[in-house]
Design a protein around this motif. Sequence first.
Motif, PDB file in Angstrom:
ATOM      1  N   ALA A  52       0.830  -1.206   0.000  1.00 16.74           N
ATOM      2  CA  ALA A  52       0.000   0.000   0.000  1.00 16.74           C
ATOM      3  C   ALA A  52       0.864   1.256   0.000  1.00 16.74           C
ATOM      4  O   ALA A  52       0.464   2.283  -0.530  1.00 16.74           O
ATOM      5  N   TRP A  53       2.052   1.198   0.575  1.00 16.68           N
ATOM      6  CA  TRP A  53       2.947   2.352   0.623  1.00 16.68           C
ATOM      7  C   TRP A  53       4.046   2.276  -0.425  1.00 16.68           C
ATOM      8  O   TRP A  53       4.516   3.296  -0.883  1.00 16.68           O
ATOM      9  N   THR A  54       4.473   1.083  -0.793  1.00 15.84           N
ATOM     10  CA  THR A  54       5.587   0.950  -1.720  1.00 15.84           C
ATOM     11  C   THR A  54       5.143   0.900  -3.165  1.00 15.84           C
ATOM     12  O   THR A  54       5.955   0.986  -4.072  1.00 15.84           O
ATOM     13  N   GLY A  55       3.856   0.723  -3.427  1.00 18.12           N
ATOM     14  CA  GLY A  55       3.358   0.637  -4.789  1.00 18.12           C
ATOM     15  C   GLY A  55       3.120  -0.802  -5.208  1.00 18.12           C
ATOM     16  O   GLY A  55       2.200  -1.097  -5.940  1.00 18.12           O
ATOM     17  N   GLY A  56       3.939  -1.718  -4.722  1.00 16.02           N
ATOM     18  CA  GLY A  56       3.741  -3.134  -5.004  1.00 16.02           C
ATOM     19  C   GLY A  56       3.676  -3.435  -6.485  1.00 16.02           C
ATOM     20  O   GLY A  56       4.079  -2.648  -7.334  1.00 16.02           O
ATOM     21  N   ASN A  57       3.176  -4.596  -6.818  1.00 18.13           N
ATOM     22  CA  ASN A  57       2.979  -4.946  -8.219  1.00 18.13           C
ATOM     23  C   ASN A  57       1.479  -5.048  -8.458  1.00 18.13           C
ATOM     24  O   ASN A  57       0.814  -5.922  -7.965  1.00 18.13           O
ATOM     25  N   GLN A  58       0.977  -4.089  -9.200  1.00 17.80           N
ATOM     26  CA  GLN A  58      -0.447  -4.037  -9.467  1.00 17.80           C
ATOM     27  C   GLN A  58      -0.741  -4.755 -10.769  1.00 17.80           C
ATOM     28  O   GLN A  58       0.014  -4.657 -11.732  1.00 17.80           O
ATOM     29  N   GLN A  59      -1.846  -5.478 -10.769  1.00 17.11           N
ATOM     30  CA  GLN A  59      -2.266  -6.183 -11.971  1.00 17.11           C
ATOM     31  C   GLN A  59      -3.662  -5.705 -12.340  1.00 17.11           C
ATOM     32  O   GLN A  59      -4.507  -5.501 -11.490  1.00 17.11           O
ATOM     33  N   LEU A  60      -3.878  -5.543 -13.640  1.00 11.22           N
ATOM     34  CA  LEU A  60      -5.176  -5.133 -14.122  1.00 11.22           C
ATOM     35  C   LEU A  60      -5.993  -6.376 -14.429  1.00 11.22           C
ATOM     36  O   LEU A  60      -5.638  -7.153 -15.313  1.00 11.22           O
ATOM     37  N   MET A  61      -7.053  -6.575 -13.657  1.00  6.96           N
ATOM     38  CA  MET A  61      -7.907  -7.745 -13.846  1.00  6.96           C
ATOM     39  C   MET A  61      -9.166  -7.291 -14.581  1.00  6.96           C
ATOM     40  O   MET A  61     -10.031  -6.641 -14.010  1.00  6.96           O
ATOM     41  N   ASP A  62      -9.244  -7.602 -15.871  1.00  8.00           N
ATOM     42  CA  ASP A  62     -10.397  -7.213 -16.658  1.00  8.00           C
ATOM     43  C   ASP A  62     -10.832  -8.415 -17.481  1.00  8.00           C
ATOM     44  O   ASP A  62     -10.115  -8.852 -18.369  1.00  8.00           O
ATOM     45  N   ARG A  63     -11.973  -8.933 -17.169  1.00  6.98           N
ATOM     46  CA  ARG A  63     -12.489 -10.104 -17.889  1.00  6.98           C
ATOM     47  C   ARG A  63     -13.669  -9.673 -18.759  1.00  6.98           C
ATOM     48  O   ARG A  63     -14.819  -9.834 -18.394  1.00  6.98           O
ATOM     49  N   GLY A  64     -13.367  -9.095 -19.908  1.00  7.18           N
ATOM     50  CA  GLY A  64     -14.422  -8.679 -20.835  1.00  7.18           C
ATOM     51  C   GLY A  64     -15.140  -7.422 -20.407  1.00  7.18           C
ATOM     52  O   GLY A  64     -16.276  -7.204 -20.801  1.00  7.18           O
ATOM     53  N   GLY A  65     -14.478  -6.581 -19.633  1.00  8.15           N
ATOM     54  CA  GLY A  65     -15.115  -5.364 -19.144  1.00  8.15           C
ATOM     55  C   GLY A  65     -14.757  -4.157 -19.974  1.00  8.15           C
ATOM     56  O   GLY A  65     -14.603  -4.233 -21.196  1.00  8.15           O
ATOM     57  N   ARG A  66     -14.582  -3.027 -19.314  1.00 11.15           N
ATOM     58  CA  ARG A  66     -14.372  -1.752 -19.996  1.00 11.15           C
ATOM     59  C   ARG A  66     -13.072  -1.707 -20.788  1.00 11.15           C
ATOM     60  O   ARG A  66     -13.025  -1.147 -21.874  1.00 11.15           O
TER      61      ARG A  66
END
Length: 76
Positions: free
Chosen positions: A46-60
């Motif tokens: 939450a403070w370091t940024g971490g590794n974010q993944q975009l989870m989009d299953r047929g959405g926008r």
Amino acid sequence: MKADIHPEYHFIKVVMTDGTEFVTRSTYGSANDTLNLDIDPKTHPAWTGGNQQLMDRGGRVSKFNSKFGGLTFGKK
């Protein structure tokens, strides 16, 4: 401005999970209390940024890419 509506700020000691300590002003508890953190801001995503993944299953995002994915904006 109304009188006596603001919280009292005082000095507290913050102790992180790795044992480091610092003193700051806060409305937490009372003067000279100790706040022990359960999570470490030096390593928590939450403070370091971490590794974010975009989870989009047929959405926008998928709809946008299907509509505009072929645009090149004049580049070849």
